[in-house]
Scaffold this motif. Structure first.
Motif, PDB file in Angstrom:
ATOM      1  N   ALA A 117      32.941  39.821  43.918  1.00 41.54           N
ATOM      2  CA  ALA A 117      33.796  39.190  42.911  1.00 41.54           C
ATOM      3  C   ALA A 117      33.128  37.933  42.355  1.00 41.54           C
ATOM      4  O   ALA A 117      33.333  37.578  41.198  1.00 41.54           O
ATOM      5  CB  ALA A 117      35.152  38.845  43.515  1.00 41.54           C
ATOM      6  N   PHE A 137      31.119  39.378  39.685  1.00 44.88           N
ATOM      7  CA  PHE A 137      31.839  40.194  38.710  1.00 44.88           C
ATOM      8  C   PHE A 137      32.614  39.359  37.705  1.00 44.88           C
ATOM      9  O   PHE A 137      32.514  39.580  36.489  1.00 44.88           O
ATOM     10  CB  PHE A 137      32.770  41.158  39.454  1.00 44.88           C
ATOM     11  CG  PHE A 137      33.670  41.945  38.557  1.00 44.88           C
ATOM     12  CD1 PHE A 137      33.146  42.784  37.577  1.00 44.88           C
ATOM     13  CD2 PHE A 137      35.046  41.857  38.674  1.00 44.88           C
ATOM     14  CE1 PHE A 137      33.974  43.518  36.743  1.00 44.88           C
ATOM     15  CE2 PHE A 137      35.880  42.582  37.848  1.00 44.88           C
ATOM     16  CZ  PHE A 137      35.339  43.414  36.879  1.00 44.88           C
ATOM     17  N   LEU A 138      33.379  38.391  38.216  1.00 42.07           N
ATOM     18  CA  LEU A 138      34.246  37.637  37.306  1.00 42.07           C
ATOM     19  C   LEU A 138      33.460  36.900  36.215  1.00 42.07           C
ATOM     20  O   LEU A 138      33.793  37.024  35.037  1.00 42.07           O
ATOM     21  CB  LEU A 138      35.159  36.687  38.098  1.00 42.07           C
ATOM     22  CG  LEU A 138      36.162  35.911  37.251  1.00 42.07           C
ATOM     23  CD1 LEU A 138      37.096  36.867  36.515  1.00 42.07           C
ATOM     24  CD2 LEU A 138      36.963  34.954  38.094  1.00 42.07           C
ATOM     25  N   ILE A 140      33.785  37.550  32.187  1.00 37.33           N
ATOM     26  CA  ILE A 140      34.082  36.477  31.228  1.00 37.33           C
ATOM     27  C   ILE A 140      33.048  36.508  30.100  1.00 37.33           C
ATOM     28  O   ILE A 140      33.385  36.431  28.915  1.00 37.33           O
ATOM     29  CB  ILE A 140      34.081  35.104  31.938  1.00 37.33           C
ATOM     30  CG1 ILE A 140      35.273  35.007  32.884  1.00 37.33           C
ATOM     31  CG2 ILE A 140      34.116  33.962  30.917  1.00 37.33           C
ATOM     32  CD1 ILE A 140      35.206  33.837  33.842  1.00 37.33           C
ATOM     33  N   GLY A 151      44.336  48.209  38.733  1.00 36.79           N
ATOM     34  CA  GLY A 151      45.076  46.952  38.790  1.00 36.79           C
ATOM     35  C   GLY A 151      44.164  45.774  39.090  1.00 36.79           C
ATOM     36  O   GLY A 151      44.322  44.681  38.537  1.00 36.79           O
ATOM     37  N   TYR A 152      43.197  46.011  39.961  1.00 30.55           N
ATOM     38  CA  TYR A 152      42.267  44.940  40.316  1.00 30.55           C
ATOM     39  C   TYR A 152      41.464  44.498  39.103  1.00 30.55           C
ATOM     40  O   TYR A 152      41.334  43.305  38.824  1.00 30.55           O
ATOM     41  CB  TYR A 152      41.327  45.415  41.429  1.00 30.55           C
ATOM     42  CG  TYR A 152      40.306  44.381  41.815  1.00 30.55           C
ATOM     43  CD1 TYR A 152      40.661  43.271  42.555  1.00 30.55           C
ATOM     44  CD2 TYR A 152      38.982  44.515  41.411  1.00 30.55           C
ATOM     45  CE1 TYR A 152      39.729  42.309  42.901  1.00 30.55           C
ATOM     46  CE2 TYR A 152      38.033  43.555  41.750  1.00 30.55           C
ATOM     47  CZ  TYR A 152      38.411  42.455  42.500  1.00 30.55           C
ATOM     48  OH  TYR A 152      37.499  41.502  42.827  1.00 30.55           O
ATOM     49  N   TYR A 153      40.951  45.475  38.362  1.00 30.02           N
ATOM     50  CA  TYR A 153      40.144  45.120  37.190  1.00 30.02           C
ATOM     51  C   TYR A 153      41.002  44.441  36.128  1.00 30.02           C
ATOM     52  O   TYR A 153      40.566  43.521  35.447  1.00 30.02           O
ATOM     53  CB  TYR A 153      39.451  46.361  36.618  1.00 30.02           C
ATOM     54  CG  TYR A 153      38.567  47.037  37.630  1.00 30.02           C
ATOM     55  CD1 TYR A 153      37.743  46.271  38.456  1.00 30.02           C
ATOM     56  CD2 TYR A 153      38.563  48.414  37.793  1.00 30.02           C
ATOM     57  CE1 TYR A 153      36.951  46.875  39.409  1.00 30.02           C
ATOM     58  CE2 TYR A 153      37.759  49.024  38.741  1.00 30.02           C
ATOM     59  CZ  TYR A 153      36.961  48.242  39.551  1.00 30.02           C
ATOM     60  OH  TYR A 153      36.173  48.830  40.497  1.00 30.02           O
ATOM     61  N   THR A 211      43.637  42.639  36.699  1.00 33.72           N
ATOM     62  CA  THR A 211      43.861  41.273  37.171  1.00 33.72           C
ATOM     63  C   THR A 211      42.665  40.389  36.844  1.00 33.72           C
ATOM     64  O   THR A 211      42.815  39.250  36.420  1.00 33.72           O
ATOM     65  CB  THR A 211      44.124  41.271  38.686  1.00 33.72           C
ATOM     66  OG1 THR A 211      45.209  42.144  38.956  1.00 33.72           O
ATOM     67  CG2 THR A 211      44.453  39.893  39.184  1.00 33.72           C
ATOM     68  N   ASN A 212      41.467  40.947  37.037  1.00 37.97           N
ATOM     69  CA  ASN A 212      40.272  40.176  36.715  1.00 37.97           C
ATOM     70  C   ASN A 212      40.191  39.852  35.229  1.00 37.97           C
ATOM     71  O   ASN A 212      39.762  38.765  34.850  1.00 37.97           O
ATOM     72  CB  ASN A 212      39.022  40.937  37.160  1.00 37.97           C
ATOM     73  CG  ASN A 212      38.654  40.601  38.578  1.00 37.97           C
ATOM     74  OD1 ASN A 212      38.216  39.502  38.865  1.00 37.97           O
ATOM     75  ND2 ASN A 212      38.873  41.537  39.486  1.00 37.97           N
ATOM     76  N   CYS A 269      42.759  39.455  33.292  1.00 33.46           N
ATOM     77  CA  CYS A 269      43.719  38.358  33.099  1.00 33.46           C
ATOM     78  C   CYS A 269      43.084  37.034  33.505  1.00 33.46           C
ATOM     79  O   CYS A 269      43.248  36.018  32.818  1.00 33.46           O
ATOM     80  CB  CYS A 269      44.981  38.590  33.920  1.00 33.46           C
ATOM     81  SG  CYS A 269      45.907  40.026  33.406  1.00 33.46           S
ATOM     82  N   CYS A 270      42.368  37.053  34.625  1.00 34.20           N
ATOM     83  CA  CYS A 270      41.700  35.836  35.085  1.00 34.20           C
ATOM     84  C   CYS A 270      40.682  35.373  34.055  1.00 34.20           C
ATOM     85  O   CYS A 270      40.593  34.174  33.754  1.00 34.20           O
ATOM     86  CB  CYS A 270      40.994  36.097  36.406  1.00 34.20           C
ATOM     87  SG  CYS A 270      42.088  36.257  37.790  1.00 34.20           S
ATOM     88  N   ALA A 330      42.447  33.790  31.232  1.00 37.98           N
ATOM     89  CA  ALA A 330      42.989  32.487  31.630  1.00 37.98           C
ATOM     90  C   ALA A 330      41.863  31.455  31.720  1.00 37.98           C
ATOM     91  O   ALA A 330      42.019  30.301  31.302  1.00 37.98           O
ATOM     92  CB  ALA A 330      43.698  32.613  32.979  1.00 37.98           C
TER      93      ALA A 330
END
Lengths: 556, 224
Positions: free
Chosen positions: A376, A379-380, A384, A417-419, A421-422, A424-425, A428
């Motif tokens: 992660a 990944f995040l 972005i 769902g995990y992806y 959520t990412n 959304c992160c 944000a």
């Protein structure tokens, strides 16, 4: 007169069959041919008789009672008698009117045919469910709709008879006013009206799928339809309330399915996926980015924000991606394409699938670059970066839509769902992004944001060409191509020059040859020597011949 | 034990539990190694077959109950700290990892615990994990301090080493058991009313000829 009587008798017989249009038509036909009083009387009697027999239709009743000379004349005022079946016109005026109406009718028929087809498609869907008998009915009403006015209040049984009669007198039915044909339209559910090709396809798929479930499938279909229709009345609810309706529906449906399949959650999930696909395809237009929410405003804000952050580099985000590797840059492009494609899907789950596919491409870039599975931590930032590069359309609306209308079992725990959520992160993070999160000083950040400086220009000038080529492989490719092109141009020029030289050489050579030939010709002019034209000229042996004999005289 | 047949995560239903577990902790404490070791039994090899280690699932069978574990890795960098709530929303358990050789990473864990308790209350099962015990010589966080702290906040403490594959199985197994207990307790308390409101609301909004009868109130999550 005998003929007329026969006709009246015939009319009576027909009228006993209650198809008094025939009678009326026959009578008015007689009338038009031979307008004489006796027939009129017969006719009036006839109408009275008819009205005794049949008091169903108020209009005909009134007509029967109040019929008089002026009403029987052609409405155009041409002096001939009119005919009720021809809208009170005489045959000539009628024909003119009819020709005009027919042109109009042909156009209307096209429109009608299209509508019918759409309704039939809807009927196809509902014909597979036990509860839906409406579409066939609507079809028969449809064919009746073009029929004459005074049949409106008849019962179904009678109208069916009339339909057959109608076939004989199609001209009269054709003239039925446009407005009426709309009134007669089947009250099909409003949703089916807006159906597009896609929703039809989805409906068919849904029906096909439910067929495999048999009885519970019909139940599922019935409830889904009912739900969609009930949602049609809730357009002015807020987005959150709409979401709650849909979520409640999912919950109720999956509970019931769970009861039915005795806890086999895979089956329930399969059915629920189909249900979601079906209802959300149909509700999409009314619930995606609804006017009651400020989703659109947020979309624009995010879009502007991402545009303002165009200067953010891989290095600032610490993205472990090396775009110089062709496979990596390919995957980056694919990831960007996928995240942009999300907006074009209607079903929340399809949108999620786009995010998942985008994430898989991101993992691939990281794996190729770092040669280890992506965590992660890697990944995040990469996600972005991809979002910043892609600036996906209506990002906020899409996120809201998925949150509100996706089946929660997918969204909460699954990989999708995990992806999501990412994502959304990532959004944000982009919204709250500041100097600190990019390891920049606030002044630098300000300058970049205001466009006064660009991070690349700040680099060491010496490193510029190198970093330039590293940062943008496309640019270096362009340079390379330009170089090749200029080389090519040079060579082409050389070729052209050579060709021109060759041409002049050739011309010169031609000239020189010509000159030479001329010189030689001048030097050795052509002389033709006169020849001996004697017969013996050719005889070489002539010299050797003895001289010709001379005559000698001998003394005698 | 009828209550155990269905569970907190209503959608999964049946006898299968679905749990979401988030991995929290600073970067470089070994979150990813920990979960890769657990799910794939791999450490530091090139893992060519595994595309990613940020979302992994594991199926377990604990005392006859099936459990689907979804493990969500989170970005540990400080600048992503604010995104935490988005990750741990709706999770059943959290594994807070620190590096026993790094005092700072333990402080981070304390911050996470405070935040989680504030946001999610006691519904979430917390595990505090001191990783890298193979580097015992360089330990900077004392065992007593860590265990004492864990107890004070209602969390369990574990010592693990992803490198040596120590303590990891126990960690996840324990966590699963605790989450199952929590889920069952929650079902029992929810059976006493909470779900009735949603059922009633449902009846109002859906055109449906056999509304509540077909489905007893809260059929998904009570012992019904």
């Amino acid at each position: 007169m005998a003929m007329l009587t026969t006709l009246v008798c015939f009319a009576r017989v027909v009228c006993l069959c209650r198809a008094h249009y025939v009678t009326r038509l026959l009578l008015s036909w007689c009338m038009n041919c031979r307008p004489d009083v006796q027939i009129q009387i017969t006719m009036t009697n006839m109408f009275l008789y008819l009205d005794k027999r049949d008091t169903m239709s108020q209009r005909s009743e009134r007509r029967g009672i109040h019929v008089d000379q002026s009403e029987l004349l052609c409405k155009k005022g041409c002096g001939y008698y009119g005919n009720a079946a021809w809208q009170g016109l005489c045959s000539k005026c009628w024909r003119e009117e009819y020709q005009r109406a027919r042109q109009r009718q042909i156009q209307e028929d096209w429109a009608l045919a299209e509508k019918l087809q759409r309704e039939e498609e809807a009927a196809y869907v509902s014909s597979h469910s036990s509860s839906q008998t409406q579409p066939p009915q609507s079809h028969s009403q449809q064919s009746l709709a073009t029929f004459s006015k005074f049949e409106e209040k008849k019962t179904n049984e009678k109208t069916r008879k009339v339909t057959t009669v109608k076939k004989f007198f199609s001209p009269s039915s054709r003239t039925a006013p446009k407005k009426e044909s709309h009134e007669g339209k089947a009250p099909s559910p409003s949703i089916t009206r807006q159906s597009s090709i896609e929703t039809d396809r989805v409906s068919r798929d849904f029906v096909e799928f439910l067929k495999t479930l048999q009885k519970p499938g019909r139940e599922v279909h019935k409830q889904s339809r009912g739900f969609i229709e009930s949602m049609g009345n809730k357009k002015d609810l807020s987005a959150e309330e709409l979401s709650e309706c849909v979520q409640d529906f999912y919950q109720g449906m999956s509970d019931r399915l769970l009861n039915h399949f005795k806890g086999s959650s895979e089956k329930v999930d399969r059915v629920m996926d189909q249900v979601e696909k079906y209802i959300m395809t149909r509700l999409y237009k009314s619930v995606f980015c609804p006017e009651t929410s400020d989703d659109e405003k947020k979309d624009l804000a995010t879009q502007r924000r991402i545009r303002a952050l165009h200067w953010v580099t891989i290095q600032m985000l610490c993205v472990p991606v090396d775009e110089e590797i062709p496979e990596v840059s390919d995957s980056v492009v694919k990831a960007i394409t996928d995240i942009i494609e999300m907006d074009s899907k209607r079903v929340p789950r399809d949108k999620l699938a786009c995010i998942t596919s985008c994430s898989k491409h991101i993992f691939n870039t990281i794996r190729v670059t770092k040669n280890e599975p992506a965590s992660a931590d890697d990944f995040l930032p990469t996600l972005i970066y991809i979002v910043l590069k892609a600036n996906p359309p209506r990002l906020q609306s899409n996120i809201q839509y998925i949150t509100r209308f996706c089946n929660p079992s997918r969204l909460m725990t699954g990989e999708d769902g995990y992806y999501f959520t990412n994502l959304c992160c990532a959004v944000a993070f982009i919204e709250k992004l500041d100097a600190q999160s990019l390891n920049l000083s606030p002044e630098e950040f300000e300058r970049y944001m205001s466009g006064q400086a660009s991070p690349r220009r700040q680099d060491d000038p010496a490193a510029w060409p190198q970093s330039g080529s590293r940062v943008n492989p496309a640019l270096s490719q362009i340079h390379h191509n330009l170089k090749l092109l200029s080389n090519l141009e040079k060579r082409q020029q050389q070729v052209t020059e050579g060709a021109q030289n060759l041409q002049t050489e050739l011309a010169e050579w031609q000239d020189s040859v010509a000159r030479e030939v001329q010189e030689i010709l001048e030097r050795y002019p052509l002389e033709i020597k006169p020849r001996a034209s004697a017969i013996d000229a050719e005889n070489v042996e002539n010299d050797r011949l003895p001289p010709p004999l001379q005559p000698q005289v001998f003394a005698g | 034990m009828a209550a155990a047949e269905s569970l907190g995560m209503a959608a999964a239903g049946g006898k299968t539990y679905s749990f979401k577990v988030v991995l929290l902790g600073e970067g470089c404490v070994g979150k990813t190694s920990l979960v890769l070791r657990y799910c794939e039994n791999k450490f530091n090899d090139k893992h060519i077959t595994t595309l990613q280690a940020s979302f992994l699932t594991k199926k377990l069978n604990i005392t006859g109950k099936r459990v689907n574990l979804a493990i969500w890795d989170t970005a540990g960098q400080e600048r992503f700290h604010a995104l935490g709530p988005i990750y741990y929303r709706d999770s059943n358990g959290a594994i807070l990892v620190y590096d026993v050789t790094d005092e700072d990473s333990f402080q981070k864990v304390k911050n996470w615990v405070k935040e989680l308790r504030k946001m999610l209350g006691n519904e979430i099962c917390l595990c505090i994990v001191g990783n890298k015990i193979d580097l015992e010589k360089e330990r900077h966080v004392s065992v007593e301090e860590a265990e004492g702290y864990a107890e004070s906040v209602g969390a369990k403490h574990y010592h693990t080493s992803a490198k040596l594959n120590k303590g990891i199985e126990e960690l996840f197994l324990d966590l699963c058991k605790r989450m199952m207990e929590t889920a069952q307790a929650e079902e029992r308390s929810r059976g006493n009313g909470a779900s009735h409101t949603s059922t009633a609301r449902r009846g109002v909004q859906i055109v449906d000829d056999e509304p509540q009868t077909a489905m007893p109130a809260g059929g998904c999550c009570t012992s019904g």
